[in-house]
Design an enzyme around this catalytic site. Sequence first.
Site, PDB file in Angstrom:
ATOM      1  N   ASN A  22      -5.855  12.557  -0.405  1.00  0.00           N
ATOM      2  CA  ASN A  22      -5.013  11.761   0.505  1.00  0.00           C
ATOM      3  C   ASN A  22      -5.955  10.993   1.428  1.00  0.00           C
ATOM      4  OD1 ASN A  22      -2.329  11.012   1.410  1.00  0.00           O
ATOM      5  ND2 ASN A  22      -2.808  12.107   3.297  1.00  0.00           N
ATOM      6  N   ARG A  41       0.847  -1.191   0.000  1.00  0.00           N
ATOM      7  CA  ARG A  41       0.000   0.000   0.000  1.00  0.00           C
ATOM      8  C   ARG A  41       0.884   1.242   0.000  1.00  0.00           C
ATOM      9  NH1 ARG A  41       1.737   1.926   4.033  1.00  0.00           N
ATOM     10  NH2 ARG A  41       0.533   3.803   3.640  1.00  0.00           N
ATOM     11  N   ASP A  43      -2.087  11.064  -2.597  1.00  0.00           N
ATOM     12  CA  ASP A  43      -2.322   9.978  -3.566  1.00  0.00           C
ATOM     13  C   ASP A  43      -2.523  10.523  -4.975  1.00  0.00           C
ATOM     14  OD1 ASP A  43      -3.075   8.794  -0.818  1.00  0.00           O
ATOM     15  OD2 ASP A  43      -2.773   7.092  -2.168  1.00  0.00           O
ATOM     16  N   GLN A  49      -3.388   2.908   9.577  1.00  0.00           N
ATOM     17  CA  GLN A  49      -2.001   3.005   9.070  1.00  0.00           C
ATOM     18  C   GLN A  49      -1.117   3.803  10.025  1.00  0.00           C
ATOM     19  OE1 GLN A  49      -4.751   3.491   7.236  1.00  0.00           O
ATOM     20  NE2 GLN A  49      -4.477   2.910   5.107  1.00  0.00           N
TER      21      GLN A  49
HETATM   22  O1  MRU Z   1      -4.751   3.264   1.583  1.00  0.00           O
HETATM   23  P1  MRU Z   1      -3.270   3.484   1.684  1.00  0.00           P
HETATM   24  O2  MRU Z   1      -2.679   2.949   2.948  1.00  0.00           O
HETATM   25  O3  MRU Z   1      -2.558   3.017   0.448  1.00  0.00           O
HETATM   26  O4  MRU Z   1      -3.173   5.050   1.724  1.00  0.00           O
HETATM   27  C1  MRU Z   1      -1.951   5.687   1.860  1.00  0.00           C
HETATM   28  C2  MRU Z   1      -2.068   7.146   1.970  1.00  0.00           C
HETATM   29  O5  MRU Z   1      -3.113   7.734   1.853  1.00  0.00           O
HETATM   30  C3  MRU Z   1      -0.816   7.887   2.112  1.00  0.00           C
HETATM   31  O6  MRU Z   1      -0.966   8.974   2.941  1.00  0.00           O
HETATM   32  C4  MRU Z   1      -0.481   8.321   0.690  1.00  0.00           C
HETATM   33  O7  MRU Z   1      -0.443   7.196  -0.144  1.00  0.00           O
HETATM   34  C5  MRU Z   1       0.761   9.011   0.567  1.00  0.00           C
HETATM   35  S1  MRU Z   1       2.012   7.815   0.526  1.00  0.00           S
HETATM   36  C6  MRU Z   1       3.516   8.423   0.498  1.00  0.00           C
END
Ligand code: MRU
Length: 353
Positions: free
Chosen positions: A255, A46, A245, A204
């Site tokens: 994000n 992820r 993102d 996360q």
């Molecule tokens: O759903 P995820 O865990 O993939 O989401 C990650 C995020 O939203 C992070 O903040 C984003 O990807 C930035 S990663 C450097």
Amino acid sequence: MIPPRLIYKNGILKVLDQRLLPDRIKYLPIRDAAGTAKATKDMALRGAPLIGCAAAFGFALEMRRLRPASSAELARAAISTADLLKAARPTAVALFYAADRMLEQALAFAAANPGKFTPGTIKQFTALAEREARLVTSEDQAACRAMGKYGSALLPDNCVIMTHCNAGALATMGIGTAVGVITAAHEAGKVKHAYACETRPYLQGARLTIWELMRGNVPSELITDNMAAHIIKTCGVNAIVVGADRIAANGDTANKIGTYGLAVIAKYHKVPFYVAAPTPTIDSKARSGDSIVIEERSVKEVTFVKGASIAPRGVKVRHPAFDVTPANLITAIITERGVISPVNRRNVVKITR
Ligand code: MRU
């Protein structure tokens, strides 16, 4: 040290299974694009830049497995492989960037080598695809280092900083984007304290970010998301830094869900709100945040925590996994090419040129 997220060797991609962190360090062996897409969808891997790097290796794996016997076969396989990878998750543009970049290489190779392939041609293309995937990775690592440098320079001495979700090493192949800024500032002796929001529903922040900060010896504490306003008001937070993102051409930024709320709180308290993201996160085709697709994930991720149900059976649930922070709430976007500020269409477009 954070364990390697991806290890590519002899036609196998080993993926650090992030669903098991921080309790267990285990790698999933992946041999094709379908396996890469599944690991992405299932959240074994992820974080925007990381799913892009994995997609590039997944593409290379698939080409190695299929051994297309002609330029027409290669073009067909490349298009369907890129489509398969891109269907894994809709919001992070790094996935689309990497898959399209691999596709472009494949189509250019097919055009330059028309007709049937010899075993030598197949070998040549496999090596080219692997080289390109490694390049996507090394560019991500260099971008993280550069963002760390630019971001750290923006922060005051004795900084109290807050972050959301995981935009750390675990979300990239390098030191991370937002967390990379924090660790770079920490190495420069500028961080007094860091707060990581737990990031409901997938946690996360609680499982990954605080673990990274602890491993980096950054003085830090974990808070639940609903503590953010209180901590910002009472604990001297003087910067918030998050990842991204997808960034639209006008600077609106998608994000992890909760980012938008944090930006609103930051504005109210006059705390600078920074987004750290490499330039492949900028989607010039998206005029504003309105055109960014927000992933809706399983309701079970909301109603269950570590396998235990926390809500009544049959409850109706929403689970948008991302939100969009309007550009006017963002103080600056930290990229590997420099800092975008003020955040507006002109400055965002300028940095992509
Ligand atoms: O759903 P995820 O865990 O993939 O989401 C990650 C995020 O939203 C992070 O903040 C984003 O990807 C930035 S990663 C450097």
